[in-house]
Design an enzyme around this catalytic site. Sequence first.
Site, PDB file in Angstrom:
ATOM      1  CE  LYS A   1      -2.687 -79.642   5.333  1.00  0.00           C
ATOM      2  NZ  LYS A   1      -2.623 -80.071   3.971  1.00  0.00           N
TER       3      LYS A   1
ATOM      4  CG  ASP B   1      -5.418 -76.030   5.356  1.00  0.00           C
ATOM      5  OD1 ASP B   1      -6.589 -76.468   5.235  1.00  0.00           O
ATOM      6  OD2 ASP B   1      -4.491 -76.363   4.595  1.00  0.00           O
TER       7      ASP B   1
HETATM    8  P1  ATP Z   1      -1.178 -75.674   2.452  1.00  0.00           P
HETATM    9  O1  ATP Z   1      -0.960 -77.098   2.846  1.00  0.00           O
HETATM   10  O2  ATP Z   1      -2.024 -74.898   3.434  1.00  0.00           O
HETATM   11  O3  ATP Z   1      -1.581 -75.491   1.027  1.00  0.00           O
HETATM   12  P2  ATP Z   1       1.532 -75.204   1.830  1.00  0.00           P
HETATM   13  O4  ATP Z   1       2.407 -76.118   2.604  1.00  0.00           O
HETATM   14  O5  ATP Z   1       1.201 -75.640   0.442  1.00  0.00           O
HETATM   15  O6  ATP Z   1       0.220 -74.931   2.629  1.00  0.00           O
HETATM   16  P3  ATP Z   1       3.001 -72.931   2.739  1.00  0.00           P
HETATM   17  O7  ATP Z   1       4.279 -73.591   3.094  1.00  0.00           O
HETATM   18  O8  ATP Z   1       2.115 -72.528   3.838  1.00  0.00           O
HETATM   19  O9  ATP Z   1       2.190 -73.802   1.685  1.00  0.00           O
HETATM   20  O10 ATP Z   1       3.387 -71.654   1.849  1.00  0.00           O
HETATM   21  C1  ATP Z   1       2.784 -71.282   0.663  1.00  0.00           C
HETATM   22  C2  ATP Z   1       3.255 -69.872   0.273  1.00  0.00           C
HETATM   23  O11 ATP Z   1       2.909 -68.947   1.300  1.00  0.00           O
HETATM   24  C3  ATP Z   1       4.751 -69.778   0.112  1.00  0.00           C
HETATM   25  O12 ATP Z   1       5.043 -69.690  -1.248  1.00  0.00           O
HETATM   26  C4  ATP Z   1       5.187 -68.519   0.861  1.00  0.00           C
HETATM   27  O13 ATP Z   1       5.730 -67.529   0.050  1.00  0.00           O
HETATM   28  C5  ATP Z   1       3.942 -67.996   1.524  1.00  0.00           C
HETATM   29  N1  ATP Z   1       4.115 -67.871   2.990  1.00  0.00           N
HETATM   30  C6  ATP Z   1       3.679 -66.853   3.738  1.00  0.00           C
HETATM   31  N2  ATP Z   1       3.963 -67.042   5.027  1.00  0.00           N
HETATM   32  C7  ATP Z   1       4.602 -68.208   5.134  1.00  0.00           C
HETATM   33  C8  ATP Z   1       5.147 -68.937   6.226  1.00  0.00           C
HETATM   34  N3  ATP Z   1       5.097 -68.481   7.482  1.00  0.00           N
HETATM   35  N4  ATP Z   1       5.702 -70.127   5.953  1.00  0.00           N
HETATM   36  C9  ATP Z   1       5.731 -70.597   4.688  1.00  0.00           C
HETATM   37  N5  ATP Z   1       5.260 -69.939   3.624  1.00  0.00           N
HETATM   38  C10 ATP Z   1       4.685 -68.756   3.819  1.00  0.00           C
END
Ligand code: ATP
Length: 299
Positions: free
Chosen positions: A11, A137
């Site tokens: 997203k 989210d």
């Molecule tokens: P958001 O937009 O909800 O803040 P994001 O894109 O910033 O999400 P994610 O990619 O979801 O962040 O990952 C954040 C942290 O969560 C990573 O540092 C990782 O170690 C942990 N994590 C746990 N499960 C997952 C997963 N399935 N995919 C990615 N990261 C994950």
Amino acid sequence: MDKISLKAMGKINLALDVLGRRENGYHDVRMIMQSVQIYDRLTISKSREAGITVTTNRSYLPTDQGNLVYQAAKLLIDEFKITEGIHIELKKFLPVAAGMAGGSSDAAAVLYGMNRMFRLGLSGNDLMKRGVKIGADIPFCIMRGTVLSEGIGEILTPLTPAPSCHVLIAKPGINVSTRYVYEKLDSCPINDHPDIDGMLAAIDASDFYAMAGKLGNVLEQITKAEYPVIGEIESVMLSHGAAGAAMSGSGPTVFGLFDDEEKALAAYDLLKEGHLAKQIYLTKFFNTHRRQEENHAGL
Ligand code: ATP
């Protein structure tokens, strides 16, 4: 059904406002969320051995309870006393820790997929109530499409699909902790709130240019101050014909909205040559809300 394949859509935030902080540390938000056609692929299969196993193509990601897919599976296994084992194969294509809700979308796909595999009979709302316990989210990632998200992310209003356009997404080679950005925001005054109502009207009127002119994210002032590359990427996009550009979530991913694919491709090439971004994607909005009764074989 012993196996199910799912796409976990990423997203972007067309608009992100923070209204306040709750005592438990959660923030009240008002956001316009938009799914995009970049996704992780998950295959969930039943296994004879009890328990949860996770494999992934990203060696740095946890495969135990540190992974959101594990937490989602465990939540349903515990509640419904599922005795069979589960294997989750996670092929990550979405950038990690990027503001694109990759982990949340993976967890949403597990909740959705296991509900179908084990015929748990949970409605979309039931899944969302469980999902928000793992991440704010996740309810949106279950619903998908163009959505107004309020509360801590659990009050969702599906919107008319945002007008179609070319979406250039660029993630610089830095990782940003969502928690850190929100904590920093708590100690700073918010000077500039995005015009969410104006954006809602623009989307309702299918007015691409009005929508692109109203992109805004209160977290951008925090992340951009520490990582000037975010502003640099936005400048490249805007000077190459983006109708608007902004940071997604807590960053560092930046997106630009273009009315013309050629312009978007020119900006893509420039970002690549200038090494401003590590991962760059040219994509489109994904505008199908997920419904419980849909046949999602292959989705
Ligand atoms: P958001 O937009 O909800 O803040 P994001 O894109 O910033 O999400 P994610 O990619 O979801 O962040 O990952 C954040 C942290 O969560 C990573 O540092 C990782 O170690 C942990 N994590 C746990 N499960 C997952 C997963 N399935 N995919 C990615 N990261 C994950």
